[in-house]
Design an enzyme around this catalytic site. Structure first.
Site, PDB file in Angstrom:
ATOM      1  N   LYS A   1     -42.088 -10.080  53.964  1.00 35.14           N
ATOM      2  CA  LYS A   1     -42.202 -11.126  54.981  1.00 35.14           C
ATOM      3  C   LYS A   1     -41.133 -12.195  54.798  1.00 35.14           C
ATOM      4  CE  LYS A   1     -45.321 -14.405  54.874  1.00 35.14           C
ATOM      5  NZ  LYS A   1     -46.610 -15.131  54.903  1.00 35.14           N
TER       6      LYS A   1
ATOM      7  N   ASP B   1     -47.021 -12.805  59.766  1.00 34.49           N
ATOM      8  CA  ASP B   1     -47.925 -13.626  58.971  1.00 34.49           C
ATOM      9  C   ASP B   1     -49.314 -13.552  59.592  1.00 34.49           C
ATOM     10  OD1 ASP B   1     -47.806 -15.153  61.261  1.00 34.49           O
ATOM     11  OD2 ASP B   1     -47.403 -17.044  60.219  1.00 34.49           O
TER      12      ASP B   1
END
Length: 248
Positions: free
Chosen positions: A154, A172
């Site tokens: 991420k 997220d």
């Protein structure tokens, strides 16, 4: 009379973190229907019209500052990270300066952030590795980024997208929820949602899609009490349990 206060219809439903499944009267669980290509196109056209040039809410002035800020943001809010980096970056905002501070030197600046002991160690180790292997520059490939201490997929995606303009999708909790809830891209795992989004989002929107979706999830399609009555894509969203204005 509408009061503007939302209430959620929950009868016969099972609301997950993603908001992607519901139970029918018979007790069966079913997924939110998938949006059509036409609906997806219209969704992003509307989001683009509302915010033509979306940006991250993390404050940074260089790829390295962004990398540090994103690494600090795990299990923390952007507001909290910004407060910490406003103290840290005027003192040390390069790999060499962070490495010189050392772990104990970094800690006081980020002590208000959760897991700051581990994050301080990672940030310093990251700085040392950047100096050792990349002459202090932030690499522009996923493999090299993910090889850095404290950097996962991420974080790498955020840096590649925001600092270097690559069409990546950093998923997220907000994006995971929006993708599943709306029917844009379903998936049980973060990676599954990322892969589904990369297929579902039209190429012309990929560069900014991450920012549009995270901001939509943060301020409109919230986990609790989503603002469905004022949502700009309400008519496109396939979630069957939209909130409604409470009648007074």
């Amino acid at each position: 009379m509408a009061t503007g206060k939302p209430r959620t219809s929950v009868q016969g439903t099972r609301t997950t973190a993603a908001g992607a499944t519901r139970k029918t009267a018979s007790g069966r669980t079913r997924r939110t229907p998938r949006m059509t290509r036409t609906q997806v196109q219209e969704m992003f056209e509307r989001l683009r019209e509302l915010d033509p040039h979306p940006v991250t809410e993390l404050e940074y002035t260089s790829p390295y500052e962004l990398l540090v800020a994103v690494a600090l943001s795990a299990q923390a809010t952007d507001v909290g990270v910004n407060k910490a980096t406003r103290r840290l970056f005027p003192v040390a905002n390069t790999p060499r300066a962070i490495a010189a501070l050392g772990v104990e030197g970094v800690k006081p600046y980020i002590a208000t952030i959760g897991l700051y002991n581990t994050k301080a160690a990672n940030v310093v180790a990251m700085a040392e590795q950047l100096l050792r292997e990349h002459d202090g520059d932030v690499p522009q490939t996923r493999a090299e980024l993910e090889a850095l201490p404290g950097v996962g997929r991420k974080t790498a995606n955020v840096v590649l997208n925001t600092a270097f303009g690559q069409p990546t999708m950093a998923v997220d909790t907000h994006i995971f929820r929006v993708a599943n809830r709306t029917g844009l891209a379903a998936g049980k795992t973060v990676r599954a949602v990322e892969d589904a989004l990369m297929k579902a989002v039209p190429a012309e929107f990929l560069q900014d899609a991450h920012h549009w979706l995270i901001l939509h999830g943060r301020y409109t399609c919230r986990a609790r009490n989503p603002a469905c009555p004022t949502c700009p894509i309400r008519d496109l969203c396939r979630w069957p349990d939209k909130t409604v204005d409470e009648e007074g």
